[in-house]
Design a protein around this motif. Structure first.
Motif, PDB file in Angstrom:
ATOM      1  N   THR A 110       0.642  -0.769   0.195  1.00  0.00           N
ATOM      2  CA  THR A 110       0.031  -0.042  -0.037  1.00  0.00           C
ATOM      3  C   THR A 110       0.695   1.303   0.087  1.00  0.00           C
ATOM      4  O   THR A 110       0.399   2.023  -0.628  1.00  0.00           O
ATOM      5  N   LEU A 111       1.649   1.218   1.052  1.00  0.00           N
ATOM      6  CA  LEU A 111       2.692   2.546   1.264  1.00  0.00           C
ATOM      7  C   LEU A 111       3.789   2.810   0.838  1.00  0.00           C
ATOM      8  O   LEU A 111       4.075   3.875   0.566  1.00  0.00           O
ATOM      9  N   ALA A 112       4.298   1.399  -0.401  1.00  0.00           N
ATOM     10  CA  ALA A 112       5.655   1.739  -0.762  1.00  0.00           C
ATOM     11  C   ALA A 112       5.704   1.113  -2.216  1.00  0.00           C
ATOM     12  O   ALA A 112       6.303   2.134  -2.759  1.00  0.00           O
ATOM     13  N   ILE A 113       4.936  -0.269  -2.126  1.00  0.00           N
ATOM     14  CA  ILE A 113       5.601  -0.526  -3.611  1.00  0.00           C
ATOM     15  C   ILE A 113       4.477  -0.801  -4.272  1.00  0.00           C
ATOM     16  O   ILE A 113       5.024  -0.002  -6.129  1.00  0.00           O
ATOM     17  N   ASN A 114       3.068   0.195  -4.505  1.00  0.00           N
ATOM     18  CA  ASN A 114       2.034   1.012  -5.267  1.00  0.00           C
ATOM     19  C   ASN A 114       2.968   2.226  -5.845  1.00  0.00           C
ATOM     20  O   ASN A 114       2.198   2.309  -7.040  1.00  0.00           O
ATOM     21  N   LYS A 115       3.526   2.779  -5.271  1.00  0.00           N
ATOM     22  CA  LYS A 115       4.089   4.162  -5.812  1.00  0.00           C
ATOM     23  C   LYS A 115       5.098   3.742  -7.177  1.00  0.00           C
ATOM     24  O   LYS A 115       4.711   4.460  -8.036  1.00  0.00           O
ATOM     25  N   THR A 116       5.948   2.609  -6.811  1.00  0.00           N
ATOM     26  CA  THR A 116       6.491   2.257  -8.696  1.00  0.00           C
ATOM     27  C   THR A 116       5.629   1.987  -9.234  1.00  0.00           C
ATOM     28  O   THR A 116       5.011   1.485 -10.313  1.00  0.00           O
ATOM     29  N   LEU A 117       5.198   0.714  -9.044  1.00  0.00           N
ATOM     30  CA  LEU A 117       4.466  -0.791  -9.961  1.00  0.00           C
ATOM     31  C   LEU A 117       3.254  -0.058 -10.830  1.00  0.00           C
ATOM     32  O   LEU A 117       3.033  -0.872 -11.766  1.00  0.00           O
ATOM     33  N   TYR A 118       2.584   1.373  -9.742  1.00  0.00           N
ATOM     34  CA  TYR A 118       1.113   1.283 -10.688  1.00  0.00           C
ATOM     35  C   TYR A 118       1.669   3.195 -11.649  1.00  0.00           C
ATOM     36  O   TYR A 118       2.271   4.380 -10.732  1.00  0.00           O
ATOM     37  N   LYS A 119       1.383   3.318 -12.542  1.00  0.00           N
ATOM     38  CA  LYS A 119       1.607   4.595 -13.143  1.00  0.00           C
ATOM     39  C   LYS A 119       0.728   6.009 -12.640  1.00  0.00           C
ATOM     40  O   LYS A 119       0.872   6.656 -12.533  1.00  0.00           O
TER      41      LYS A 119
END
Length: 337
Positions: A110-119
């Motif tokens: 939620t707070l770390a991975i998604n920042k890079t994964l989702y455009k």
């Protein structure tokens, strides 16, 4: 015996312990103005868990909810809202009023991975949330259906290489389960295919049923299945063996030198929440994680309690984790379907 287990389960996040723990621990959180205590809480608090019931996030969310309910005399309702790599539940909390009545059981995803994964992520992990406190670190394990002819990591890699496109399940796109398997794909040089689920437990049930042959899963819900022989475990993703299961080797021991995947769980709220309310909630979480009985309970189910977390240290930690997981996402080669 207890000493040896403690040594085996020695902190999975030692390298980041200083970032996790606030100076002076949680003691400063106890001095909450009396007017804040009187005003809050005055109605039902909702805890949003962005995964289905039965998994690690759900377990910890309910544990925190029970503590807040007992400690603050509040009614706390847990609402599971899985889907879209935790973004559905996270967006709901990010858009809620910052009054302390909508909380999020937040994860590394939620707070770390998604920042890079989702455009086009529908929220900003740093700007749209108020971090309250970390709760626990989460190790993972590589499991296979017992019908797979592999009892070691080496045997599994050989098997996977003979079957290009071998399917694996995960807790959703961009989840640590997904990234862990993609890390395995790169490290072992195997050709595997991602099948995302709405949570790790549904994926694990399909491994048990034989619908998918393997996955990287959080160890906590998998341990009972491993002990009952419903799945076979080939290794854990920590740098040291886990205290709750010291007989399970690490993947690094199995031949993948340097392989490490450890996630974390914490509680967050919408950005702009009043500090007195934040401090009340953080004090309750700190009390929960520092409780010897709770710590023992978490350790026995393969979770590492993270005491000493404060709102400020958690906020700083999130910023560093966004960068750390960005490297993991890029290096793993994980992509959204």
């Amino acid at each position: 015996m207890r000493k040896n287990k403690a040594e085996l389960g020695e902190s999975m996040l030692l390298t980041r312990r200083d970032a996790i723990a606030g100076v002076g621990g949680g003691l400063a959180l106890l001095a909450v103005p009396s007017h804040a205590q009187a005003a809050y809480p005055s109605r039902t608090i909702k805890m949003i868990v962005p995964y289905p019931a039965g998994g690690t996030t759900d377990y910890l969310g309910r544990l925190v909810a029970d503590q807040i309910q007992a400690g603050l005399g509040a009614t706390v309702v847990v609402e599971n809202k899985p889907g879209a790599g935790t973004t559905l539940g996270a967006e709901q909390v990010a858009r809620a009023q910052p009054d302390g009545y909508t909380l999020l059981m937040a994860t590394s995803t939620t707070l770390a991975i998604n920042k890079t994964l989702y455009k086009n992520l529908p929220y900003d992990p740093v700007k749209d949330f108020t971090p309250i406190a970390l709760v626990a670190a989460v190790p993972f394990a590589l499991i296979v259906n017992p019908q797979i002819p592999a009892s070691t990591l080496g045997e599994f890699i050989t098997y996977a290489k003979s079957r290009p496109g071998l399917a694996y399940g995960s807790g959703g796109n961009g989840s640590p389960h997904h990234l862990g398997a993609e890390m395995l794909k790169t490290a072992a040089r195997i050709d595997i295919r991602h099948v995302p689920y709405r949570g790790s437990v549904p994926a694990m049930l399909d491994v048990i049923a034989g619908h998918i042959p393997f996955m990287v899963v959080d160890l906590q819900p998998a341990l009972p299945q491993i002990r009952e022989g419903k799945v076979r475990v080939l290794g854990v993703t920590t740098t040291k063996r886990v205290a709750a299961a010291p007989d399970i080797p690490t993947l690094a021991e199995g031949g993948l030198a340097g392989f490490e995947l450890v996630a974390w769980q914490g509680v967050a709220a919408p950005a702009g929440m009043p500090r007195p309310v934040v401090d009340q909630l953080a004090a309750q979480i700190g009390k929960l994680v520092a409780d010897p009985a709770t710590r023992d309970k978490l350790t026995k189910i393969a979770l590492e309690p993270l005491p000493g977390s404060t709102p400020d240290s958690f906020a700083s930690f999130v910023k560093t984790e966004v960068d750390r997981w960005a490297d993991i996402v890029r290096n793993s080669g994980a992509e959204l379907e």
